[in-house]
Write a protein that holds these residues in place. Sequence first.
Motif, PDB file in Angstrom:
ATOM      1  N   HIS A  77      -6.155   5.291   5.260  1.00  0.00           N
ATOM      2  CA  HIS A  77      -6.790   4.216   5.887  1.00  0.00           C
ATOM      3  C   HIS A  77      -6.786   4.618   7.495  1.00  0.00           C
ATOM      4  O   HIS A  77      -7.868   4.278   8.144  1.00  0.00           O
ATOM      5  N   LYS A  80      -8.382  -2.291  -4.675  1.00  0.00           N
ATOM      6  CA  LYS A  80      -9.292  -1.144  -5.159  1.00  0.00           C
ATOM      7  C   LYS A  80      -8.602   0.233  -4.513  1.00  0.00           C
ATOM      8  O   LYS A  80      -8.517   1.125  -5.233  1.00  0.00           O
ATOM      9  N   SER A  81      -8.091  -0.038  -3.153  1.00  0.00           N
ATOM     10  CA  SER A  81      -7.361   1.327  -2.847  1.00  0.00           C
ATOM     11  C   SER A  81      -5.942   1.634  -3.298  1.00  0.00           C
ATOM     12  O   SER A  81      -5.608   2.566  -3.465  1.00  0.00           O
ATOM     13  N   ARG A  82      -5.416   0.400  -3.827  1.00  0.00           N
ATOM     14  CA  ARG A  82      -3.936   0.754  -4.642  1.00  0.00           C
ATOM     15  C   ARG A  82      -4.418   1.527  -5.909  1.00  0.00           C
ATOM     16  O   ARG A  82      -3.520   2.359  -6.430  1.00  0.00           O
ATOM     17  N   VAL A 126     -13.514   2.989   0.540  1.00  0.00           N
ATOM     18  CA  VAL A 126     -11.907   2.536  -0.387  1.00  0.00           C
ATOM     19  C   VAL A 126     -11.008   2.351   0.740  1.00  0.00           C
ATOM     20  O   VAL A 126     -10.320   1.407   0.778  1.00  0.00           O
ATOM     21  N   ALA A 127     -10.878   3.397   1.434  1.00  0.00           N
ATOM     22  CA  ALA A 127      -9.677   3.435   2.456  1.00  0.00           C
ATOM     23  C   ALA A 127      -9.758   2.704   3.630  1.00  0.00           C
ATOM     24  O   ALA A 127      -8.951   2.054   4.691  1.00  0.00           O
ATOM     25  N   GLU A 175      -7.303   3.369  -6.592  1.00  0.00           N
ATOM     26  CA  GLU A 175      -7.928   4.723  -6.255  1.00  0.00           C
ATOM     27  C   GLU A 175      -7.190   5.562  -5.425  1.00  0.00           C
ATOM     28  O   GLU A 175      -7.811   6.963  -5.622  1.00  0.00           O
ATOM     29  N   LEU A 176      -6.545   5.374  -4.513  1.00  0.00           N
ATOM     30  CA  LEU A 176      -5.982   6.239  -3.460  1.00  0.00           C
ATOM     31  C   LEU A 176      -4.491   6.587  -4.026  1.00  0.00           C
ATOM     32  O   LEU A 176      -3.611   6.361  -3.453  1.00  0.00           O
ATOM     33  N   ASN A 234       0.990  -1.098   0.053  1.00  0.00           N
ATOM     34  CA  ASN A 234      -0.084   0.105  -0.012  1.00  0.00           C
ATOM     35  C   ASN A 234       0.768   1.224  -0.134  1.00  0.00           C
ATOM     36  O   ASN A 234       1.860   1.194   0.595  1.00  0.00           O
ATOM     37  N   LEU A 240      -7.917  -1.833   2.733  1.00  0.00           N
ATOM     38  CA  LEU A 240      -6.745  -1.733   1.965  1.00  0.00           C
ATOM     39  C   LEU A 240      -6.769  -2.853   1.069  1.00  0.00           C
ATOM     40  O   LEU A 240      -7.266  -3.937   1.529  1.00  0.00           O
ATOM     41  N   ALA A 264      -2.158   5.845   0.707  1.00  0.00           N
ATOM     42  CA  ALA A 264      -3.388   5.090   1.365  1.00  0.00           C
ATOM     43  C   ALA A 264      -3.373   4.644   2.505  1.00  0.00           C
ATOM     44  O   ALA A 264      -4.314   4.530   3.215  1.00  0.00           O
TER      45      ALA A 264
END
Length: 187
Positions: A79, A114-116, A107-108, A118-119, A71, A111, A75
């Motif tokens: 989180h 998806k977070s990788r 999303v946050a 979008e964030l 991450n 982790l 991110a």
Amino acid sequence: MSSKKIIFVLLNLYFSFSLAHAQYEIKPEKGYSPQIGIMVNMLEDLKSRITEMTSDLNQEETDYLFDDKANSIGALIMHLIATESYYQVETLEGRTWTEKEEEFWAVASSLGDKSREELKGKPIKYYLYLWDQVRKKTLEGLKKKDDAWFAENVDEGVNNHWVWFHVMEHSANHMGQIALVKNRLPK
């Protein structure tokens, strides 16, 4: 006086001065009940250390992934903020996230792939500012509570004290991950 003695005296003075002014004590923050004040002190200490270690990152460093399972620092901080926001509304406001809050934080909250995806693309200052805003609200809410509330159960076997301990330990855990990512940044 010999140079060895001068160095010894200077080092002795340095360490004596630095230890006398060290801030390595956990004390209740003023304006809070004693137990909550101690938790606030620890929460603020962790947040300031994470902020100090990340505040000078550029965009590439903020979004850096050292492998396909890692991450980014951005991110990870997002989180931490989402976790704090979740427990903030649950314990301090006695509600769940609104649909809009859920959409923003979802999303946050967990982790992963998806977070990788979008964030990214936001400067580190964005995340730190957002954390400041969420923390400000947390601190305002905790000021209105007392140690009796802190000991109250929010669920069977889970009290408010444990919830906020979890927010604190969560920060400490991810601070280690942030340090690992930072150590892996390309030179």
